[in-house]
Design an enzyme around this catalytic site. Structure first.
Site, mmCIF file in Angstrom:
data_model
loop_
_atom_site.group_PDB
_atom_site.id
_atom_site.type_symbol
_atom_site.label_atom_id
_atom_site.label_comp_id
_atom_site.label_asym_id
_atom_site.label_seq_id
_atom_site.Cartn_x
_atom_site.Cartn_y
_atom_site.Cartn_z
ATOM 1 N N GLU A 16 0.855 -1.177 0.000
ATOM 2 C CA GLU A 16 0.000 0.000 0.000
ATOM 3 C C GLU A 16 0.897 1.236 0.000
ATOM 4 O O GLU A 16 1.954 1.253 0.649
ATOM 5 C CB GLU A 16 -0.885 0.000 1.244
ATOM 6 C CG GLU A 16 -1.844 1.176 1.314
ATOM 7 C CD GLU A 16 -2.640 1.226 2.612
ATOM 8 O OE1 GLU A 16 -3.704 1.850 2.615
ATOM 9 O OE2 GLU A 16 -2.180 0.644 3.626
ATOM 10 N N CYS A 37 -4.940 -3.098 4.365
ATOM 11 C CA CYS A 37 -4.480 -2.566 5.653
ATOM 12 C C CYS A 37 -5.553 -2.558 6.748
ATOM 13 O O CYS A 37 -5.926 -3.619 7.245
ATOM 14 C CB CYS A 37 -3.880 -1.178 5.440
ATOM 15 S SG CYS A 37 -2.695 -0.685 6.750
ATOM 16 N N LYS A 96 -10.729 0.758 -0.917
ATOM 17 C CA LYS A 96 -10.608 0.557 0.532
ATOM 18 C C LYS A 96 -11.822 1.128 1.260
ATOM 19 O O LYS A 96 -12.224 2.270 1.032
ATOM 20 C CB LYS A 96 -9.316 1.213 1.024
ATOM 21 C CG LYS A 96 -8.977 0.951 2.485
ATOM 22 C CD LYS A 96 -7.633 1.584 2.837
ATOM 23 C CE LYS A 96 -7.213 1.333 4.273
ATOM 24 N NZ LYS A 96 -5.915 1.981 4.588
#
Length: 461
Positions: A43, A176, A142
């Protein structure tokens, strides 16, 4: 990797991204040379970080839905200017390997959409996957943004549950901070039964429970899935720790807080782990501890903070024994034997049952055996990276109110312990033949998703 705090031209943004992609391309070529089928990159690995909403805009491209059947390498201008997607696609195509990367997506909107940002554009932290022919096969926006990230990225209106099929298994992808929440992470594994999760991340390590290699390995084990975690390496921001994890433990991992050197990890995994004879059995997490006697008030119990959560601790004052500590509905039980009881080290058993409220809001149930920073009990729970005490045996269990429990064993120097522990079907996390290295922590990290607030109320700016 340069931070991006000032507004730059699209050409300057592309120049920075190309420098970062030069590094990634070297890794792609080496992975393909060694026979890898798929590579995951970090990321923020292409565009960097430290943005405002305005300064990130030149780094974004319009990323189409993969249903358009597009190979950017051979048709780069079909959807406008897309030099980053073109280069990533060519990396995949020229090396016959699947490439997973994290870039930024932009989607224009207008006043007919009541949620359209004032600048007329949605901006997303986005993972893309190109297959071995360079075709775009997956795009993921995300959903769970981390703290200030929400000031320059938007989250999609609904969580995207993204999967794709390959000749070597069914894959899912998220990014994440997503890993700490039910959607999309748990849904992908528990409901859609993916074989392997792809996980670009920029993970800041937090001892004792949330170092990257420790938690990601535990998540793979607790969820029964392959997990490919690619972390940004930036020691100034405490970012390090990538790994290739199977349901029965780490296959390869890298943790290095001493230098800025990155590392390419390559390992072989079972493409369908649920069909493997090594696949862990189902676990009834509270079964064993439910039969342990209830806690009685103990004047030796004391409180301490771990990552701002108030734990109840009891000291392991003897070289061996059985101890129990409770908090609310959680009863944690430990049987143990130290190889040697040292005067200069203190270990405790701790319990936490409640709402974590630092970088986000989520409910935890945690049972942990851990080393205190010093012999002063007030330091218990503070980060510590080294230890001297080995254990001849340990067996940790708890009365968890959730089926989502992640088993962690972390050794001195922030090292994993693959193959040295097991989880029994009655919920005990126990050593096999003692510990080969001194212990930092042995932890059962439970997530009580059912109690969480709805998104986005659980995230903080």
């Amino acid at each position: 990797m340069a931070p991006s705090q000032t507004l730059v031209s699209p050409d300057d943004a592309l120049a920075l991204m190309n420098r970062n992609m030069d590094v990634l391309e070297g890794a792609v070529k080496e992975a393909a040379k060694q026979g890898a089928h798929i590579i995951v990159t970090p990321e923020d690995g292409i565009y960097g970080w430290v943005f405002t909403r305005e300064t990130i805009y030149p780094y974004l491209e319009d990323i189409p839905d993969p249903e358009v059947n597009w190979i950017p390498c051979t048709d780069p201008t079909r959807f406008g200017r897309a030099p980053v997607q073109e280069r990533l696609s060519c990396m995949a195509r020229n090396n016959s390997i699947y490439v997973v990367a994290n870039i930024g997506d932009k989607k224009p909107c207008n006043s007919s959409d009541p949620k359209c940002p004032s600048d007329g554009c949605y901006q997303y932290n986005t993972d893309v996957v190109f297959d071995s022919e360079g075709k775009l096969v997956a795009r993921y926006h995300k959903y769970n943004l981390f703290m200030s990230e929400a000031s320059y990225f938007n989250y999609p209106k609904e969580p995207e549950i993204i999967t794709f099929e390959t000749p070597f298994g069914k894959f899912g992808i998220f990014t994440c901070f997503d890993i700490l929440f039910r959607e999309p992470a748990v849904v992908l594994v528990s409901e859609l039964q993916v074989d392997t999760v792809l996980f670009p991340t920029a993970w800041m390590n937090v001892l004792p429970f949330l170092t990257a290699v420790e938690f990601h390995s535990a998540w793979a084990m607790g969820m029964g899935v392959n997990f490919l975690a690619s972390n940004t390496h930036n020691t100034i921001m405490s970012m390090t720790g990538s790994g290739i994890y199977a349901p029965d433990g780490a296959r390869a991992y890298y943790y290095n807080m001493k230098t800025e050197d990155g590392h390419l990890l390559i390992a072989e995994l079972d493409s369908h782990p649920r069909l493997s004879t090594a696949f862990p059995p189902a676990v009834s997490w509270s079964s064993y501890a439910s039969n342990v006697e209830s806690c009685l008030p103990d004047e030796n119990d004391f409180s301490g903070l771990i990552f701002h959560d108030q734990f109840t601790f009891t000291e392991l004052s003897k070289p061996e024994g059985s101890v129990t500590v409770c908090q609310k509905d959680l009863r944690c039980h430990l049987s143990y034997k130290m190889a040697e009881k040292r005067d200069d080290e203190v270990y405790v058993l701790g319990a936490f049952d409640g709402l974590h409220v630092v970088e986000g809001q989520y409910y935890l149930q945690i049972c942990t055996l851990l080393k205190c920073k010093s012999t002063d009990l007030s330091t218990c729970g503070q980060p510590v990276e080294s230890a001297q005490t080995k254990f001849a045996m340990f067996s940790l269990s708890g009365t968890f109110g959730t089926n989502y429990v992640f088993p962690e064993v972390l050794y001195s120097g922030v090292q994993l312990a693959p193959g040295e522990f097991e989880v029994l079907s009655d919920g005990r996390l126990q050593s096999k033949n003692g510990t080969s290295k001194p212990v930092l922590t042995v932890t059962l990290f439970g997530r009580h998703y059912e109690k969480d607030l709805p998104h986005p109320l659980r995230s903080f700016l």
